[in-house]
Motif scaffolding. Sequence first.
Motif, PDB file in Angstrom:
ATOM      1  N   GLU A  11       0.871  -1.170   0.000  1.00 47.73           N
ATOM      2  CA  GLU A  11       0.000   0.000   0.000  1.00 47.73           C
ATOM      3  C   GLU A  11       0.904   1.213   0.000  1.00 47.73           C
ATOM      4  O   GLU A  11       1.817   1.325   0.825  1.00 47.73           O
ATOM      5  CB  GLU A  11      -0.915  -0.009   1.232  1.00 47.73           C
ATOM      6  N   ILE A  12       0.699   2.110  -0.971  1.00 48.75           N
ATOM      7  CA  ILE A  12       1.582   3.266  -1.100  1.00 48.75           C
ATOM      8  C   ILE A  12       0.750   4.542  -1.132  1.00 48.75           C
ATOM      9  O   ILE A  12      -0.442   4.524  -1.444  1.00 48.75           O
ATOM     10  CB  ILE A  12       2.444   3.186  -2.385  1.00 48.75           C
ATOM     11  N   THR A  13       1.414   5.633  -0.830  1.00 51.17           N
ATOM     12  CA  THR A  13       0.762   6.947  -0.901  1.00 51.17           C
ATOM     13  C   THR A  13       0.818   7.434  -2.332  1.00 51.17           C
ATOM     14  O   THR A  13       1.422   6.808  -3.195  1.00 51.17           O
ATOM     15  CB  THR A  13       1.479   7.948   0.015  1.00 51.17           C
ATOM     16  N   VAL A  14       0.199   8.601  -2.558  1.00 50.16           N
ATOM     17  CA  VAL A  14       0.214   9.170  -3.905  1.00 50.16           C
ATOM     18  C   VAL A  14       1.614   9.588  -4.320  1.00 50.16           C
ATOM     19  O   VAL A  14       1.899   9.759  -5.509  1.00 50.16           O
ATOM     20  CB  VAL A  14      -0.746  10.371  -3.995  1.00 50.16           C
ATOM     21  N   THR A  54       3.398   2.342   2.752  1.00 52.37           N
ATOM     22  CA  THR A  54       2.812   2.468   4.090  1.00 52.37           C
ATOM     23  C   THR A  54       2.525   1.117   4.735  1.00 52.37           C
ATOM     24  O   THR A  54       2.419   1.029   5.959  1.00 52.37           O
ATOM     25  CB  THR A  54       1.507   3.279   4.020  1.00 52.37           C
ATOM     26  N   ASP A 105      10.545   4.187  -0.648  1.00 54.60           N
ATOM     27  CA  ASP A 105       9.608   4.477  -1.726  1.00 54.60           C
ATOM     28  C   ASP A 105       9.514   3.233  -2.622  1.00 54.60           C
ATOM     29  O   ASP A 105      10.417   2.391  -2.642  1.00 54.60           O
ATOM     30  CB  ASP A 105      10.081   5.664  -2.567  1.00 54.60           C
ATOM     31  N   TYR A 120       2.031   7.231 -10.740  1.00 57.00           N
ATOM     32  CA  TYR A 120       1.045   7.244  -9.652  1.00 57.00           C
ATOM     33  C   TYR A 120      -0.240   7.905 -10.103  1.00 57.00           C
ATOM     34  O   TYR A 120      -1.021   8.402  -9.302  1.00 57.00           O
ATOM     35  CB  TYR A 120       1.634   7.966  -8.438  1.00 57.00           C
ATOM     36  N   GLY A 155      -4.070   7.001  -2.691  1.00 60.02           N
ATOM     37  CA  GLY A 155      -2.915   6.090  -2.735  1.00 60.02           C
ATOM     38  C   GLY A 155      -3.153   4.966  -3.714  1.00 60.02           C
ATOM     39  O   GLY A 155      -4.041   5.050  -4.571  1.00 60.02           O
ATOM     40  N   SER A 156      -2.381   3.910  -3.576  1.00 58.94           N
ATOM     41  CA  SER A 156      -2.517   2.766  -4.499  1.00 58.94           C
ATOM     42  C   SER A 156      -2.178   1.471  -3.788  1.00 58.94           C
ATOM     43  O   SER A 156      -1.406   1.443  -2.817  1.00 58.94           O
ATOM     44  CB  SER A 156      -1.574   2.922  -5.706  1.00 58.94           C
TER      45      SER A 156
END
Length: 509
Positions: free
Chosen positions: A51-54, A59, A80, A99, A135-136
């Motif tokens: 799970e990543i931020t924009v 995260t 990252d 992203y 996020g993604s």
Amino acid sequence: MKRVLFVGTASMNCGTDAYGNALTTPLETQEGKLQAKYDSLLKGHPDGIFEITVTGRITSANPACERITGHSSDSLKTMDLTDVFNRMEWHRHPSANMYADDCVYGEGLITHSSGHSVYVQLKRVPIELDNRVIGSHVIARDTTDEQLTKHELEYTKEQIKTIFDTLDVALWAQIWPSKTVIQVSPGSEKIWGIPVERILRDPSSCYENIHPDDVESVREQMNRVHDGIQFIDDYRVIHPNGEVRWIHDRVIPIRGSDGDLKRLIGLAVDITEQKRAEEERIRTRGMLERSEKLHVLGQLAAGIAHEIRNPLTSLMGFVQLIQSGRAGMDDYFDIMASELQRMNTIVGEFLVLSKPHSESMRIHDLKHIIETTLAFLKGEAIMNNTVIQTNFSILPPIVCDESQMKQVFINIIRNALDAMPTGGTITVQTEQTGSNEVTVCVADEGCGIPEDSIAMIGEPFFTTKEDGTGLGMMVTQQIVRSHGGRIEIRSRVDKGTTVSIVLPVSSSS
């Protein structure tokens, strides 16, 4: 199309009870169950799910992420996404910004924390909340085994293609019943003398150069291939330059599960050099055989001349004496008759060899032939003070010329009698030695034969007897060989000799 995924729940309560505990609404209970299911999915999923931020900061990462990257979950949360997947090739993204809010796919290599490379496929799915991308989720699948297998198959395919392109053989495949040729090796042109492009257009063209004497045979066999029968043949082709080459061709029909012919696979090899070598071997063997025959003929002629010359010289001397008119010549007539008989014997031995016997070949009882022969020689044995013992077993019949087979036993038993001038015992024994052979052994107690002389027995005019011609055993061996048999001799000096005559049994038995 945007996709909204569950990412968590907000802490909500609707006041407290009488004891001051927070009250939980039904909605919060439902969200708690969903979160537990989501956590279970992440934990047990075989693919890595980040799970990543924009901005690309990681995260969270499930256990599969730790296995694929070699980094712990806590360590990954300090990185990252580009720190981990820095050698990726991304596809289907609308801009340079990976992203963005559309699904993006990627594949490539990453470096495991232990140092080795791992093939991965990535899929990035945007996470939306309140119609806004926050996020993604990035799904990472380890495809190392698949990629290695793919590369191995590509390497094997390339190796096969290299072999296919460099071998001087014709390899081809044809789909049936459309008769479409789907593959022809470059070596086909060298085999048939026809360009590959033409064979691809017209498969039947590869048989246009077949030698006229071989066309019908090849055509007949190829028609049988269409019925599912394998074609294997050697034939000649005439190249455009007029050179004739020998081809070994093999066509294999391949059937489907329904039993119908689906395709033909062919392999043709140039065997011209092998054919030439075979022809040279045959020619050389023929020359050697002719040379050997001439050599044997020369030996026979020299032997005959020598054997007949001696009595002729004696006869000429006696004739001259008679012509001189001297008295008392009657005593020499017996000697002259003896010398003439000697010449007659030599000629008679050769007549035995020249007589055809194929029409006289019949099924006979071997025991009866031997008993008849022994009865004929009984008088000579008694006069020689020799006892002949027999030990006959039950034998199957044989196919032979009876008179010639009697001659064989007469020659061998007389040799045994001559080897014992003071008498002794001769043992004649028969036995079946195997399913297809019978053996007759004639053993004497005579003087024996030196070991270095055994191999020469049967050669024209070789003899160990003072008055022998050496033709008897030559005739004997020739007769036995013409019956498909063989003679084996074992002997010890001053102990005796055993002659074994091995003969095939009748096929009807």
